[in-house]
Design a protein around this motif. Structure first.
Motif, short mmCIF file in Angstrom:
data_model
loop_
_atom_site.label_atom_id
_atom_site.label_comp_id
_atom_site.label_asym_id
_atom_site.label_seq_id
_atom_site.Cartn_x
_atom_site.Cartn_y
_atom_site.Cartn_z
N MET A 1 0.82 -1.20 0.00
CA MET A 1 0.00 0.00 0.00
C MET A 1 0.86 1.26 0.00
O MET A 1 0.61 2.21 -0.75
CB MET A 1 -0.92 0.00 1.22
CG MET A 1 -1.91 1.16 1.25
SD MET A 1 -3.00 1.10 2.71
CE MET A 1 -3.83 -0.47 2.39
N GLY A 2 1.89 1.25 0.87
CA GLY A 2 2.75 2.42 0.97
C GLY A 2 3.51 2.70 -0.31
O GLY A 2 3.72 3.85 -0.69
N SER A 3 3.94 1.64 -1.00
CA SER A 3 4.70 1.81 -2.24
C SER A 3 3.85 2.40 -3.36
O SER A 3 4.38 2.94 -4.34
CB SER A 3 5.29 0.47 -2.70
OG SER A 3 4.26 -0.44 -3.03
N LEU A 4 2.52 2.29 -3.22
CA LEU A 4 1.62 2.84 -4.23
C LEU A 4 1.37 4.33 -4.04
O LEU A 4 0.86 5.01 -4.94
CB LEU A 4 0.27 2.10 -4.19
CG LEU A 4 0.32 0.60 -4.55
CD1 LEU A 4 -1.06 -0.01 -4.39
CD2 LEU A 4 0.84 0.40 -5.96
N PHE A 5 1.73 4.83 -2.86
CA PHE A 5 1.56 6.26 -2.60
C PHE A 5 2.76 7.03 -3.13
O PHE A 5 3.87 6.89 -2.63
CB PHE A 5 1.42 6.52 -1.09
CG PHE A 5 0.17 5.96 -0.49
CD1 PHE A 5 -0.94 5.70 -1.27
CD2 PHE A 5 0.10 5.69 0.86
CE1 PHE A 5 -2.11 5.19 -0.72
CE2 PHE A 5 -1.05 5.17 1.43
CZ PHE A 5 -2.17 4.92 0.63
N LYS A 6 2.55 7.85 -4.13
CA LYS A 6 3.66 8.58 -4.73
C LYS A 6 4.22 9.64 -3.79
O LYS A 6 5.42 9.88 -3.76
CB LYS A 6 3.21 9.23 -6.04
CG LYS A 6 2.85 8.22 -7.14
CD LYS A 6 2.46 8.92 -8.42
CE LYS A 6 2.12 7.90 -9.51
NZ LYS A 6 1.73 8.55 -10.78
#
Length: 222
Positions: free
Chosen positions: A17-22
Motif C-alpha cells: 500500500m505504501g509503495s503505491l503512494f507517490k
C-alpha cells in the motif's frame, strides 16, 4: 503461529500500500491512525497490569525490575544505540529502509512478549495489536523507501517464530508466578509504548527493555 502470520501479512500489505503512494500518506491520516493505535496500546498495557497485579506473589518485584533494568539499559545506552542504528545512512536507500524496518518491527515489547503469550496462553492480543501497528509503520516506511520494506516480513516471521518455539519448548520451566511477574513488567512497558505513540512523553523504551530479564533472575533467589 496465527498471530505471527497476521503480523507478517500486515507488513506485506502495508508495504504494498505504501509503495503505491507517490507522495506518501497524508499527515492527517497518519496522525489519526497513530492516535487511535496509541490509545489501544495504552488500554492494552493498563489491562495487562490490572489483570496480573492482584495475582503477584512479590508486589515489589516489578519496581525492582524496572529500576535495575533501566540502570542496565542506560549503562549500555541502548536507546542511543538504537537511534543511531535507525538513523545511520547505509550504502543504499533500500538497505537503509530494510535495516530501519527490521529494528522497528522486531525490537519492541509487543513483538517479544506476543509470541510468548501466544505459545503459553494461546492469547494473540499482543500480536494482533502489534500487527496493526506494524501495518501503519510499514505503510509509512514504504511510502518513502518503496516495496523493499516487504523484505522485513520474513525476518519478522523468523524472529517471532523462534521466540514462539523457544517458549513452547521451555513451557514446563516457565511457572505461573514467573509469567505473572513478567506480564506486569511487560504491561508497564506496553503502556509506556502507548504514551510514546501518543506523544505525551518521550520514554526511553529501549533502556527499559532489560527490565524483562530481571523477573526470571530475581525468582531464582526468592
Amino acid at each position: 503461529m496465527i498471530g505471527t502470520i497476521f503480523n507478517t501479512c500486515m507488513i506485506l500489505g502495508g508495504s504494498i500500500m505504501g509503495s503505491l503512494f507517490k507522495k506518501g500518506m497524508k499527515e492527517k491520516y497518519h496522525e489519526i491512525l497513530m492516535q487511535a493505535l496509541g490509545l489501544a496500546v495504552v488500554a492494552l498495557g493498563l489491562n495487562t497490569v490490572v489483570k496480573h497485579m492482584p495475582h503477584s506473589r512479590y508486589p515489589v518485584l516489578f519496581i525492582l525490575s524496572l529500576a535495575v533494568g533501566s540502570v542496565i539499559g542506560s549503562f549500555l545506552d541502548l536507546d542511543s544505540r538504537f537511534d543511531s542504528l535507525v538513523s545511520k545512512h547505509s550504502n543504499g536507500q533500500a538497505v537503509q529502509g530494510i535495516s530501519t524496518g527490521i529494528l522497528l518491527f522486531c525490537i519492541g515489547t509487543l513483538s517479544i512478549l506476543g509470541p510468548v503469550n501466544a505459545a503459553l496462553n494461546h492469547d494473540y492480543t499482543y500480536l494482533f495489536t502489534n500487527g496493526m501497528l506494524d501495518g501503519v509503520t510499514s505503510t509509512v516506511l514504504a511510502s518513502g523507501y518503496g516495496i523493499c520494506i516487504a523484505a522485513c516480513a520474513p525476518v519478522l516471521f523468523c524472529w517471532q517464530g523462534s521466540i514462539y518455539l523457544l517458549a513452547k519448548l521451555c513451557a514446563t520451566a516457565i511457572s505461573t508466578t514467573l509469567l505473572t511477574e513478567l506480564s506486569i513488567v511487560g504491561g508497564i512497558l506496553i503502556l509506556a509504548s502507548g504514551i510514546n505513540i501518543l506523544g505525551l512523553k518521550k520514554i526511553s523504551i529501549m533502556n527499559l527493555l532489560p527490565s524483562l530479564l530481571i523477573p526470571p533472575i530475581g525468582l531464582l533467589f526468592l
